[in-house]
Write a protein that holds these residues in place. Structure first.
Motif, PDB file in Angstrom:
ATOM      1  N   ARG A   1      41.313  43.397  46.757  1.00  0.00           N
ATOM      2  CA  ARG A   1      42.303  42.361  46.518  1.00  0.00           C
ATOM      3  C   ARG A   1      42.717  42.221  45.064  1.00  0.00           C
ATOM      4  O   ARG A   1      41.894  42.316  44.160  1.00  0.00           O
ATOM      5  CB  ARG A   1      41.735  41.003  46.965  1.00  0.00           C
ATOM      6  N   ALA A   2      43.983  41.963  44.861  1.00  0.00           N
ATOM      7  CA  ALA A   2      44.551  41.361  43.650  1.00  0.00           C
ATOM      8  C   ALA A   2      44.134  42.025  42.341  1.00  0.00           C
ATOM      9  O   ALA A   2      43.630  41.369  41.446  1.00  0.00           O
ATOM     10  CB  ALA A   2      44.222  39.870  43.622  1.00  0.00           C
TER      11      ALA A   2
ATOM     12  N   PHE B   1      29.773  47.209  53.751  1.00  0.00           N
ATOM     13  CA  PHE B   1      31.053  47.742  54.231  1.00  0.00           C
ATOM     14  C   PHE B   1      31.142  49.240  53.976  1.00  0.00           C
ATOM     15  O   PHE B   1      30.693  49.733  52.936  1.00  0.00           O
ATOM     16  CB  PHE B   1      32.221  47.022  53.551  1.00  0.00           C
ATOM     17  N   ARG B   2      31.729  49.965  54.935  1.00  0.00           N
ATOM     18  CA  ARG B   2      31.877  51.411  54.820  1.00  0.00           C
ATOM     19  C   ARG B   2      33.345  51.854  54.835  1.00  0.00           C
ATOM     20  O   ARG B   2      33.649  53.031  54.776  1.00  0.00           O
ATOM     21  CB  ARG B   2      31.117  52.117  55.945  1.00  0.00           C
ATOM     22  N   ARG B   3      34.213  50.860  54.910  1.00  0.00           N
ATOM     23  CA  ARG B   3      35.656  51.128  54.813  1.00  0.00           C
ATOM     24  C   ARG B   3      36.281  50.039  53.970  1.00  0.00           C
ATOM     25  O   ARG B   3      35.790  48.910  53.930  1.00  0.00           O
ATOM     26  CB  ARG B   3      36.333  51.128  56.197  1.00  0.00           C
ATOM     27  N   TYR B   4      37.390  50.407  53.307  1.00  0.00           N
ATOM     28  CA  TYR B   4      38.121  49.470  52.473  1.00  0.00           C
ATOM     29  C   TYR B   4      39.581  49.495  52.892  1.00  0.00           C
ATOM     30  O   TYR B   4      40.102  50.524  53.305  1.00  0.00           O
ATOM     31  CB  TYR B   4      38.023  49.857  50.989  1.00  0.00           C
ATOM     32  N   GLU B   5      40.231  48.348  52.748  1.00  0.00           N
ATOM     33  CA  GLU B   5      41.645  48.223  53.080  1.00  0.00           C
ATOM     34  C   GLU B   5      42.297  47.330  52.031  1.00  0.00           C
ATOM     35  O   GLU B   5      41.648  46.448  51.477  1.00  0.00           O
ATOM     36  CB  GLU B   5      41.784  47.603  54.474  1.00  0.00           C
ATOM     37  N   MET B   6      43.570  47.566  51.772  1.00  0.00           N
ATOM     38  CA  MET B   6      44.289  46.733  50.800  1.00  0.00           C
ATOM     39  C   MET B   6      45.756  46.638  51.161  1.00  0.00           C
ATOM     40  O   MET B   6      46.279  47.460  51.909  1.00  0.00           O
ATOM     41  CB  MET B   6      44.149  47.313  49.398  1.00  0.00           C
ATOM     42  N   GLY B   7      46.400  45.641  50.581  1.00  0.00           N
ATOM     43  CA  GLY B   7      47.846  45.515  50.597  1.00  0.00           C
ATOM     44  C   GLY B   7      48.310  45.759  49.174  1.00  0.00           C
ATOM     45  O   GLY B   7      48.261  44.866  48.335  1.00  0.00           O
ATOM     46  N   SER B   8      48.719  46.981  48.861  1.00  0.00           N
ATOM     47  CA  SER B   8      49.069  47.367  47.495  1.00  0.00           C
ATOM     48  C   SER B   8      50.521  47.042  47.162  1.00  0.00           C
ATOM     49  O   SER B   8      51.404  47.175  48.001  1.00  0.00           O
ATOM     50  CB  SER B   8      48.847  48.877  47.321  1.00  0.00           C
ATOM     51  N   THR B   9      50.733  46.672  45.913  1.00  0.00           N
ATOM     52  CA  THR B   9      52.112  46.630  45.422  1.00  0.00           C
ATOM     53  C   THR B   9      52.606  48.066  45.323  1.00  0.00           C
ATOM     54  O   THR B   9      51.813  49.017  45.296  1.00  0.00           O
ATOM     55  CB  THR B   9      52.181  45.989  44.020  1.00  0.00           C
ATOM     56  N   LEU B  10      53.901  48.255  45.244  1.00  0.00           N
ATOM     57  CA  LEU B  10      54.449  49.597  45.057  1.00  0.00           C
ATOM     58  C   LEU B  10      53.933  50.203  43.759  1.00  0.00           C
ATOM     59  O   LEU B  10      53.684  51.406  43.666  1.00  0.00           O
ATOM     60  CB  LEU B  10      55.976  49.550  45.061  1.00  0.00           C
ATOM     61  N   THR B  11      53.729  49.370  42.770  1.00  0.00           N
ATOM     62  CA  THR B  11      53.273  49.810  41.453  1.00  0.00           C
ATOM     63  C   THR B  11      51.875  50.416  41.508  1.00  0.00           C
ATOM     64  O   THR B  11      51.567  51.349  40.761  1.00  0.00           O
ATOM     65  CB  THR B  11      53.303  48.621  40.471  1.00  0.00           C
ATOM     66  N   GLY B  12      51.021  49.926  42.382  1.00  0.00           N
ATOM     67  CA  GLY B  12      49.642  50.388  42.442  1.00  0.00           C
ATOM     68  C   GLY B  12      49.389  51.591  43.328  1.00  0.00           C
ATOM     69  O   GLY B  12      48.304  52.184  43.276  1.00  0.00           O
TER      70      GLY B  12
ATOM     71  N   SER C   1      37.043  41.169  49.216  1.00  0.00           N
ATOM     72  CA  SER C   1      36.710  40.028  50.051  1.00  0.00           C
ATOM     73  C   SER C   1      36.116  40.490  51.371  1.00  0.00           C
ATOM     74  O   SER C   1      36.497  41.528  51.907  1.00  0.00           O
ATOM     75  CB  SER C   1      37.963  39.192  50.330  1.00  0.00           C
ATOM     76  N   ALA C   2      35.207  39.686  51.881  1.00  0.00           N
ATOM     77  CA  ALA C   2      34.633  39.890  53.208  1.00  0.00           C
ATOM     78  C   ALA C   2      35.343  38.984  54.221  1.00  0.00           C
ATOM     79  O   ALA C   2      34.849  38.734  55.303  1.00  0.00           O
ATOM     80  CB  ALA C   2      33.135  39.598  53.192  1.00  0.00           C
ATOM     81  N   ARG C   3      36.509  38.486  53.838  1.00  0.00           N
ATOM     82  CA  ARG C   3      37.341  37.673  54.744  1.00  0.00           C
ATOM     83  C   ARG C   3      38.545  38.503  55.201  1.00  0.00           C
ATOM     84  O   ARG C   3      38.883  39.506  54.583  1.00  0.00           O
ATOM     85  CB  ARG C   3      37.811  36.405  54.043  1.00  0.00           C
ATOM     86  N   LYS C   4      39.217  38.059  56.240  1.00  0.00           N
ATOM     87  CA  LYS C   4      40.290  38.845  56.854  1.00  0.00           C
ATOM     88  C   LYS C   4      41.595  38.882  56.059  1.00  0.00           C
ATOM     89  O   LYS C   4      42.431  39.747  56.291  1.00  0.00           O
ATOM     90  CB  LYS C   4      40.565  38.339  58.274  1.00  0.00           C
ATOM     91  N   THR C   5      41.801  37.964  55.127  1.00  0.00           N
ATOM     92  CA  THR C   5      43.039  37.931  54.357  1.00  0.00           C
ATOM     93  C   THR C   5      43.218  39.242  53.598  1.00  0.00           C
ATOM     94  O   THR C   5      42.341  39.659  52.846  1.00  0.00           O
ATOM     95  CB  THR C   5      43.036  36.747  53.368  1.00  0.00           C
ATOM     96  N   LEU C   6      44.367  39.899  53.787  1.00  0.00           N
ATOM     97  CA  LEU C   6      44.617  41.213  53.193  1.00  0.00           C
ATOM     98  C   LEU C   6      45.154  41.125  51.769  1.00  0.00           C
ATOM     99  O   LEU C   6      44.853  41.964  50.930  1.00  0.00           O
ATOM    100  CB  LEU C   6      45.602  41.997  54.073  1.00  0.00           C
ATOM    101  N   TYR C   7      45.956  40.115  51.471  1.00  0.00           N
ATOM    102  CA  TYR C   7      46.595  39.996  50.153  1.00  0.00           C
ATOM    103  C   TYR C   7      47.000  38.547  49.951  1.00  0.00           C
ATOM    104  O   TYR C   7      46.952  37.737  50.874  1.00  0.00           O
ATOM    105  CB  TYR C   7      47.833  40.898  50.048  1.00  0.00           C
TER     106      TYR C   7
END
Length: 180
Positions: A104-105, A134-145, A74-80
């Motif tokens: 995401r997801a 975009f030149r950087r990526y960010e995520m909110g990962s589950t522990l599983t991922g 996503s190009a929006r601010k929501t992380l997860y």
């Protein structure tokens, strides 16, 4: 069997919802207890229809058209999260010059786990975000991922407790990666 990655259609949301539930119940049992998984399925592990509408959510499907995974960026601010998460979403647009795209997801059906489907979806999401500038990526990962993402070059920034239904929380790992 060849796997195809393509944008998810809004009419496929019920199928993806079922896939996410199967993934969480089948693959995350070692990281979250049953109460946490069920509470997360009701809130944070739901489809974010804005992600689908923006064209950043992908389906992984077999040659026969069977949906076996999903994930995107996503190009929006929501992380997860999804449409039913308890926390406020951040729908504002990101600036590719200074912000990290949000990966995401990513969920894979348990019958297709450990076959590279998650990595394929991650790669597709990164490529699409890179194409968008975009030149950087960010995520909110589950522990599983976490292990998949670490193997893919992501590094852990912090661990956060995310509220889900029934007063439960789940631990999410905020991770980042610079594009090459």
């Amino acid at each position: 069997m060849p796997i195809h990655i393509r944008p998810l259609r809004t009419d496929e949301i019920p199928q993806i919802t079922a896939l996410i539930r199967a993934s969480v119940r089948g693959l995350q049992a070692g990281d979250y207890d049953e109460a946490q998984r069920e509470a997360a399925i009701a809130t944070v592990f739901t489809v974010d229809t804005r992600l689908v509408a923006d064209g950043g959510y992908f389906a992984a499907e077999t040659e026969d058209g069977i949906l076996i995974g999903c994930g995107g960026w996503s190009a929006r601010k929501t992380l997860y999260g999804g449409d039913h998460q308890l926390e406020d979403k951040a729908p504002d647009w990101l600036d590719p010059a200074v912000d990290a795209a949000k990966i995401r997801a990513i969920f894979v059906h348990p019958d297709w786990a450990r076959q590279g489907i998650g990595a394929m979806l991650l790669h597709a999401a990164e490529q699409a975000a890179h194409t968008a500038g975009f030149r950087r990526y960010e995520m909110g990962s589950t522990l599983t991922g976490v292990s998949l993402y670490k193997r893919s070059g992501y590094r852990e920034l912090e661990r956060i407790q995310v509220p889900v239904a029934d007063g439960q929380t789940i631990e999410i790992v905020r991770m980042t990666k610079d594009a090459h």
